[in-house]
Design an enzyme around this catalytic site. Structure first.
Site, PDB file in Angstrom:
ATOM      1  N   LEU A 126     -45.210  13.159 -23.154  1.00 22.96           N
ATOM      2  CA  LEU A 126     -43.943  13.114 -22.431  1.00 22.96           C
ATOM      3  C   LEU A 126     -42.770  13.019 -23.399  1.00 22.96           C
ATOM      4  CD1 LEU A 126     -44.848  10.642 -19.540  1.00 22.96           C
ATOM      5  CD2 LEU A 126     -44.899  13.144 -19.511  1.00 22.96           C
ATOM      6  N   GLY A 165     -53.684   7.341 -23.349  1.00 27.94           N
ATOM      7  CA  GLY A 165     -53.014   6.197 -23.942  1.00 27.94           C
ATOM      8  C   GLY A 165     -51.536   6.492 -24.076  1.00 27.94           C
ATOM      9  N   GLY A 166     -50.700   5.457 -23.974  1.00 23.99           N
ATOM     10  CA  GLY A 166     -49.265   5.685 -24.084  1.00 23.99           C
ATOM     11  C   GLY A 166     -48.791   6.681 -23.048  1.00 23.99           C
ATOM     12  N   ASP A 167     -48.111   7.727 -23.525  1.00 24.41           N
ATOM     13  CA  ASP A 167     -47.624   8.774 -22.624  1.00 24.41           C
ATOM     14  C   ASP A 167     -48.407  10.062 -22.797  1.00 24.41           C
ATOM     15  OD1 ASP A 167     -46.733   9.468 -25.128  1.00 24.41           O
ATOM     16  OD2 ASP A 167     -44.695   9.966 -24.515  1.00 24.41           O
ATOM     17  N   GLU A 168     -49.675   9.945 -23.200  1.00 24.93           N
ATOM     18  CA  GLU A 168     -50.522  11.114 -23.432  1.00 24.93           C
ATOM     19  C   GLU A 168     -51.487  11.302 -22.264  1.00 24.93           C
ATOM     20  OE1 GLU A 168     -52.542  10.490 -27.084  1.00 24.93           O
ATOM     21  OE2 GLU A 168     -50.733  10.566 -28.306  1.00 24.93           O
TER      22      GLU A 168
END
Length: 210
Positions: A126, A165-168
């Site tokens: 993102l 994970g995160g924005d992945e």
């Protein structure tokens, strides 16, 4: 043939008796699979059974006690099975979004490749998401991820949507025969990402990284 029924005395016997037809069908099915050779008995684990709207799981053991007499022991293992299912879900799903995680994605991908099926894998990061976390806090960032996850889970033709994970995020499509269809799916994902996310009185925008 004679029979003897033993019920696990830690559960109500009358409930277990209702499940006997389902257990009998499973025994007959497995008996056919082993060509009728059940002289040493059979063991069934976590057999799903239903009584009205109540779904339970049973372990059973069928064993000879002499001549043509067999004993059947039933145990209600619903609590154990629920616990195992919960642990499995936690191991294969992202706790924030409820989507599959990296473990589930790899398992599904390995299975598809082992079967020789062509698969398509799309990856997404993102853009502008870090700014939301930095200016509004991780609470809003988490809510944005939840909204996007809900959008992604409704896209037709995608077999696995995973948060890595995160924005992945990753999107796996089984049995890909048409690259143009995969490109259309990628465009659909990008369109959903770029739609405004409305939280409280805020209108937030993110986009796919390029």
């Amino acid at each position: 043939a004679g029979h003897l029924l033993l019920l696990d005395d830690s559960h109500r016997c009358e409930r277990l008796v209702h499940f006997l037809p389902t257990v009998a069908r499973d025994i007959r099915r497995r008996n056919r699979e082993v060509a009728g050779h059940i002289g040493d008995g059979l063991v069934g684990t976590a057999l799903p059974v239903r009584l009205g709207g109540d779904e339970r799981w049973l372990d059973y053991e069928l064993f000879p006690v002499g001549g043509s007499i067999f004993a059947l022991r039933l145990s209600d293992v619903t609590a154990r099975t629920h616990g195992e299912q919960l642990l499995r879900h936690q191991a294969t799903h992202d706790h924030l979004t409820g989507l599959s995680n990296r473990v589930a994605l790899v398992e599904h991908l390995e299975g598809a490749l082992a079967n020789g099926n062509p698969v398509g894998l799309l990856l997404l990061d993102l853009d502008q998401f870090k700014e939301i976390n930095d200016t509004l806090g991780h609470h809003y960032g988490d809510r944005v991820l939840g909204v996007l996850a809900n959008r992604f889970s409704r896209i037709p033709g995608i077999d696995v949507v995973a948060r890595l994970g995160g924005d992945e995020f990753a999107f796996l499509v089984d049995d890909v025969r048409d690259v143009r269809a995969l490109e259309h799916t990628a465009d659909r994902i990008a369109d959903l990402v770029e739609q405004t996310v409305r939280l409280d009185d805020l209108s937030l925008r993110v986009g796919p990284s390029t």
